[in-house]
Each structure stands twice: as C-alpha cells, then as structure tokens.
Design an enzyme around this catalytic site. Structure first.
Site, PDB file in Angstrom:
ATOM      1  N   GLY A  23     -68.375  22.275  19.264  1.00 37.09           N
ATOM      2  CA  GLY A  23     -67.576  23.190  20.085  1.00 37.09           C
ATOM      3  C   GLY A  23     -67.626  22.893  21.573  1.00 37.09           C
ATOM      4  O   GLY A  23     -67.214  23.716  22.383  1.00 37.09           O
ATOM      5  N   ASN A  29     -63.695  23.179   8.809  1.00 36.83           N
ATOM      6  CA  ASN A  29     -64.447  24.437   8.794  1.00 36.83           C
ATOM      7  C   ASN A  29     -63.751  25.387   9.767  1.00 36.83           C
ATOM      8  O   ASN A  29     -63.829  25.198  10.974  1.00 36.83           O
ATOM      9  CB  ASN A  29     -65.896  24.156   9.222  1.00 36.83           C
ATOM     10  CG  ASN A  29     -66.711  25.424   9.390  1.00 36.83           C
ATOM     11  OD1 ASN A  29     -66.277  26.515   9.029  1.00 36.83           O
ATOM     12  ND2 ASN A  29     -67.904  25.284   9.945  1.00 36.83           N
ATOM     13  N   PHE A  30     -63.063  26.399   9.218  1.00 34.56           N
ATOM     14  CA  PHE A  30     -62.281  27.286  10.088  1.00 34.56           C
ATOM     15  C   PHE A  30     -63.150  28.322  10.812  1.00 34.56           C
ATOM     16  O   PHE A  30     -62.671  29.032  11.681  1.00 34.56           O
ATOM     17  CB  PHE A  30     -61.206  28.021   9.269  1.00 34.56           C
ATOM     18  CG  PHE A  30     -60.140  27.122   8.673  1.00 34.56           C
ATOM     19  CD1 PHE A  30     -60.032  25.792   9.029  1.00 34.56           C
ATOM     20  CD2 PHE A  30     -59.215  27.623   7.755  1.00 34.56           C
ATOM     21  CE1 PHE A  30     -59.042  24.964   8.492  1.00 34.56           C
ATOM     22  CE2 PHE A  30     -58.223  26.813   7.207  1.00 34.56           C
ATOM     23  CZ  PHE A  30     -58.139  25.485   7.573  1.00 34.56           C
ATOM     24  N   GLU A  40     -74.355  17.255  12.139  1.00 40.49           N
ATOM     25  CA  GLU A  40     -73.640  17.904  13.243  1.00 40.49           C
ATOM     26  C   GLU A  40     -74.622  18.223  14.365  1.00 40.49           C
ATOM     27  O   GLU A  40     -75.272  19.286  14.348  1.00 40.49           O
ATOM     28  CB  GLU A  40     -72.997  19.207  12.751  1.00 40.49           C
ATOM     29  CG  GLU A  40     -72.036  19.018  11.600  1.00 40.49           C
ATOM     30  CD  GLU A  40     -71.080  20.193  11.451  1.00 40.49           C
ATOM     31  OE1 GLU A  40     -69.867  19.950  11.592  1.00 40.49           O
ATOM     32  OE2 GLU A  40     -71.520  21.322  11.232  1.00 40.49           O
ATOM     33  N   HIS A  58     -75.358  25.464   8.109  1.00 37.22           N
ATOM     34  CA  HIS A  58     -74.649  25.236   9.379  1.00 37.22           C
ATOM     35  C   HIS A  58     -75.480  25.797  10.541  1.00 37.22           C
ATOM     36  O   HIS A  58     -76.068  26.872  10.420  1.00 37.22           O
ATOM     37  CB  HIS A  58     -73.259  25.879   9.340  1.00 37.22           C
ATOM     38  CG  HIS A  58     -72.382  25.378  10.442  1.00 37.22           C
ATOM     39  ND1 HIS A  58     -72.539  25.775  11.748  1.00 37.22           N
ATOM     40  CD2 HIS A  58     -71.370  24.475  10.444  1.00 37.22           C
ATOM     41  CE1 HIS A  58     -71.651  25.146  12.500  1.00 37.22           C
ATOM     42  NE2 HIS A  58     -70.931  24.347  11.736  1.00 37.22           N
TER      43      HIS A  58
HETATM   44  P1  13P Z   1     -66.124  21.555  16.387  1.00 40.20           P
HETATM   45  O1  13P Z   1     -65.306  20.483  15.711  1.00 40.20           O
HETATM   46  O2  13P Z   1     -65.319  22.689  16.908  1.00 40.20           O
HETATM   47  O3  13P Z   1     -67.059  20.967  17.392  1.00 40.20           O
HETATM   48  O4  13P Z   1     -67.057  22.196  15.230  1.00 40.20           O
HETATM   49  C1  13P Z   1     -67.768  21.374  14.398  1.00 40.20           C
HETATM   50  C2  13P Z   1     -68.385  22.153  13.326  1.00 40.20           C
HETATM   51  O5  13P Z   1     -69.267  22.969  13.568  1.00 40.20           O
HETATM   52  C3  13P Z   1     -67.886  21.966  11.951  1.00 40.20           C
HETATM   53  O6  13P Z   1     -68.699  22.565  11.005  1.00 40.20           O
END
Ligand code: 13P
Length: 240
Positions: free
Chosen positions: A172, A8-9, A166, A97
C-alpha cells in the site's frame, strides 16, 4: 510453469461492484486468456470481502475468501465459518496477511490453527508472509530467521499451498520492493519450500511484467491495482 495472478480486494468494492467486475473479468479472460487458463499456464483468483462473496462458479477464475474462522460454524461474532464458505463453493483462502496479523492481532497460534483447519478441508491456502522494515534493515540473517519462523508455523509441504511474500514496507505504499530484493528473498524462500511463491506489495500494471520475470516468482498478489478490472487485466496480460 503456471503463473498465478491474484487480487486481494481487502475492505474495498461493494457486492454490486464486484458483480460487475466479475462479468468484465470473465469476458476479458474468455477473449484473451482462455487457452493459457485451459492449459494450466495461468491461474486467476480474486478475494472479495465477505459481503461481496459470490459463488465460485466462474469459468476462467476463482473466488476466494480473505479470511475464515477455524470452525464449521458457532459463536464467533464477526467471523465466517467453513459452512458459510461451502455454500459459495469457496475453496481458497488467504491466511496470515500482515494486515490481519498487525491490525487484528492474529498471532502465530491462531494462524497455525486456521492453516490446519483449512488444509484439512482441502482448501488452496495462500499463506502470506513478509517482514517489517526494521527486520529488513537488520540484514539478511535476520530476514532469513524471520521468514523461517513464519513458515515454521505451517506445513510447507501441503500440496495446495501458495506462499505470498509481501514485505510489509511495500504494501500500500506505491513503492514495490526492488527486483534484486525480490530475487534474493525468493531464492531464500525457494530453499524453504517448494510451494509456488508469489510476490505482493505495490504491484501494478507498470511493474508486474518485470516482477513476473524474476526467478522463483510464480505470480503476484495484488491489492490496490486489482480494484479496477482494467488495471488488473493489464497485470494479467503481462503474464502471457
Ligand atoms: P498493495 O498491492 O495495495 O500494495 O497490497 C498488497 C497486498 O497486501 C495484497 O495482499
């Protein structure tokens, strides 16, 4: 069992950067993963931003969209409709998300509408769920109720559903959930749906191998560590 590795960019990478990225990714997959992909052991998907969407016509991976409005087209400023996505042959979408839920105010009603609309259109739907730290700290019952409520919002038996767990506190932050936390949560989720269950939240080339071995984990949804093709390729390799 198929392993799904998805990137996911978010609001990163320009159209030019994504074009170069996809060329590199195609070459890498052709040389190292062609058999696994052909034999349906591995699936690789990337989700660039709107301006960097490319036609979904690559040989070894798919392009998906990070969002879509629940309409073919119309007066929905700043959004993108099914008609625009169809022009790119896009057939997969991220829905729910936590960044869209929390930063952009998407509520469960809006998410449910998106789900129904894109399910009707036959899309593969990556439905993202996950709790905040406060909920996790309340214990297992609270966690179960929270995830159950998020799943109750959609048809969990939709055949093209992929659930991405998630936890918000791991996104993040550079600190992924611990293996035993993922194992416990995915066990709970496996009792709620038969859809493939991905884990997302600070997945990187160093921890992906361990995460992918956890029971009930069918793949990973990667944010930051998918932004460089070489790092994403390492994560893909850990699935082989
Ligand atoms: P990170 O891998 O940067 O923690 O992000 C995860 C994410 O939100 C993927 O959708």
């Amino acid at each position: 069992m198929k392993t799904i590795i998805a990137g996911n960019f978010k609001a990163n990478l320009t159209r030019k950067q994504v074009a170069a990225y996809t060329q590199g990714l195609e070459k890498f997959l052709e040389s190292q993963c062609a058999d696994s992909i052909k034999n349906h052991k591995l699936q690789v998907d990337i989700f660039p931003s709107y301006t960097a969407l490319l036609e979904d016509n690559f040989k070894h991976f798919h392009i998906g969209t990070q969002n879509g409005y629940f309409a073919l087209s119309g007066g929905f400023t700043g959004e993108i409709g099914l008609l625009q996505l169809q022009e790119f042959e896009i057939h997969r979408i991220l829905i729910g998300h936590s960044e869209r839920r929390n930063l952009l105010g998407e509520n469960s009603e809006c998410i449910a509408k998106k789900f129904r609309f894109y399910a009707e259109a036959g899309f593969e739907i990556y439905y993202c769920i996950g709790e905040d730290l406060q909920t996790r700290e309340k214990g297992e019952e609270a966690l179960k109720n929270f995830l159950n409520a998020q799943l109750a919002n959609i048809d969990v038996s939709y055949p093209k559903l992929v659930v991405a767990y998630e936890p918000i506190w791991a996104i993040g932050t550079g600190v992924s959930a611990k293996a035993e936390q993922i194992a416990k949560t995915h066990k709970i989720l496996a009792e709620m749906t038969q859809a493939p269950l991905l884990y997302g939240g600070s997945v990187n080339a160093d921890n992906a191998g361990e995460i992918l071995k956890i029971p009930n984990v069918s793949g990973v949804l990667v944010g930051s560590a998918s932004l460089e093709m070489e790092s994403f390729a390492k994560i893909i390799k850990s699935a082989l």
